[in-house]
Design a protein around this motif. Structure first.
Motif, PDB file in Angstrom:
ATOM      1  N   GLN A 265       0.062   4.162  -1.368  1.00  0.00           N
ATOM      2  CA  GLN A 265      -1.375   4.080  -1.599  1.00  0.00           C
ATOM      3  C   GLN A 265      -1.727   2.786  -2.311  1.00  0.00           C
ATOM      4  O   GLN A 265      -0.884   2.209  -3.016  1.00  0.00           O
ATOM      5  CB  GLN A 265      -1.832   5.267  -2.442  1.00  0.00           C
ATOM      6  CG  GLN A 265      -1.762   6.596  -1.732  1.00  0.00           C
ATOM      7  CD  GLN A 265      -2.384   7.718  -2.540  1.00  0.00           C
ATOM      8  OE1 GLN A 265      -2.559   7.618  -3.758  1.00  0.00           O
ATOM      9  NE2 GLN A 265      -2.735   8.803  -1.859  1.00  0.00           N
TER      10      GLN A 265
ATOM     11  N   VAL B  55       0.065  -0.185   3.256  1.00  0.00           N
ATOM     12  CA  VAL B  55      -0.685   0.190   2.057  1.00  0.00           C
ATOM     13  C   VAL B  55      -2.007   0.804   2.512  1.00  0.00           C
ATOM     14  O   VAL B  55      -2.880   0.112   3.037  1.00  0.00           O
ATOM     15  CB  VAL B  55      -0.935  -1.022   1.146  1.00  0.00           C
ATOM     16  CG1 VAL B  55      -1.616  -0.575  -0.154  1.00  0.00           C
ATOM     17  CG2 VAL B  55       0.359  -1.757   0.854  1.00  0.00           C
ATOM     18  N   SER B  56      -2.129   2.101   2.313  1.00  0.00           N
ATOM     19  CA  SER B  56      -3.303   2.807   2.818  1.00  0.00           C
ATOM     20  C   SER B  56      -3.498   4.105   2.056  1.00  0.00           C
ATOM     21  O   SER B  56      -2.527   4.739   1.637  1.00  0.00           O
ATOM     22  CB  SER B  56      -3.134   3.100   4.311  1.00  0.00           C
ATOM     23  OG  SER B  56      -4.209   3.882   4.788  1.00  0.00           O
ATOM     24  N   SER B  57      -4.758   4.484   1.907  1.00  0.00           N
ATOM     25  CA  SER B  57      -5.054   5.769   1.274  1.00  0.00           C
ATOM     26  C   SER B  57      -5.197   6.860   2.325  1.00  0.00           C
ATOM     27  O   SER B  57      -5.413   8.024   1.981  1.00  0.00           O
ATOM     28  CB  SER B  57      -6.330   5.656   0.441  1.00  0.00           C
ATOM     29  OG  SER B  57      -7.397   5.165   1.226  1.00  0.00           O
TER      30      SER B  57
END
Length: 122
Positions: free
Chosen positions: A13, A120-122
């Motif tokens: 995240q 990189v990600s929510s």
């Protein structure tokens, strides 16, 4: 034959951390530089960070203060500690090594790892 074996990529995240590792193996005479590059689809591969045998480091402006490169010369291994990751850090990360072989100690050339995905990600 030289092998660069990478590990440590994955999904994280925003604001999180990852640590990449790359171990060089083979009949290595001198390992001059180890480092990390990254590449997004359709873009050129760019330097993230590098570490010379003499202990000099170099970082891309976009990662200064967030990423730290380190090296274990005894293990021919380089690490990239990535903190405060951002979505724009999403890329395939490639290990790079500049070295010479025991059978040709005067010939210095570069080698690449197979790449490890960092998302990189929510």
């Amino acid at each position: 034959q030289v092998q660069l074996v990478e590990s440590g990529g994955g999904l994280v995240q925003p604001g999180g951390s990852l640590r990449l590792s790359c171990a060089a193996s083979g009949s290595i005479f001198n390992l001059y530089v180890m480092g990390w590059y990254r590449q997004a689809p359709g873009k050129q591969r760019e330097l993230v960070a590098s570490f010379t045998k003499d202990g000099n480091t170099n970082y891309a402006d976009s990662v200064k203060g967030r990423f730290t490169i380190s090296r274990d010369n005894a293990k021919n291994t380089v690490y990239l500690q990535m903190n405060t990751l951002k979505p724009e850090d999403t890329d395939i990360y490639y290990c790079y090594a500049e070295l010479s072989l025991e059978r040709l100690p005067a010939l210095r050339r570069g080698y690449w790892g197979q790449g490890t995905q960092v998302t990189v990600s929510s």
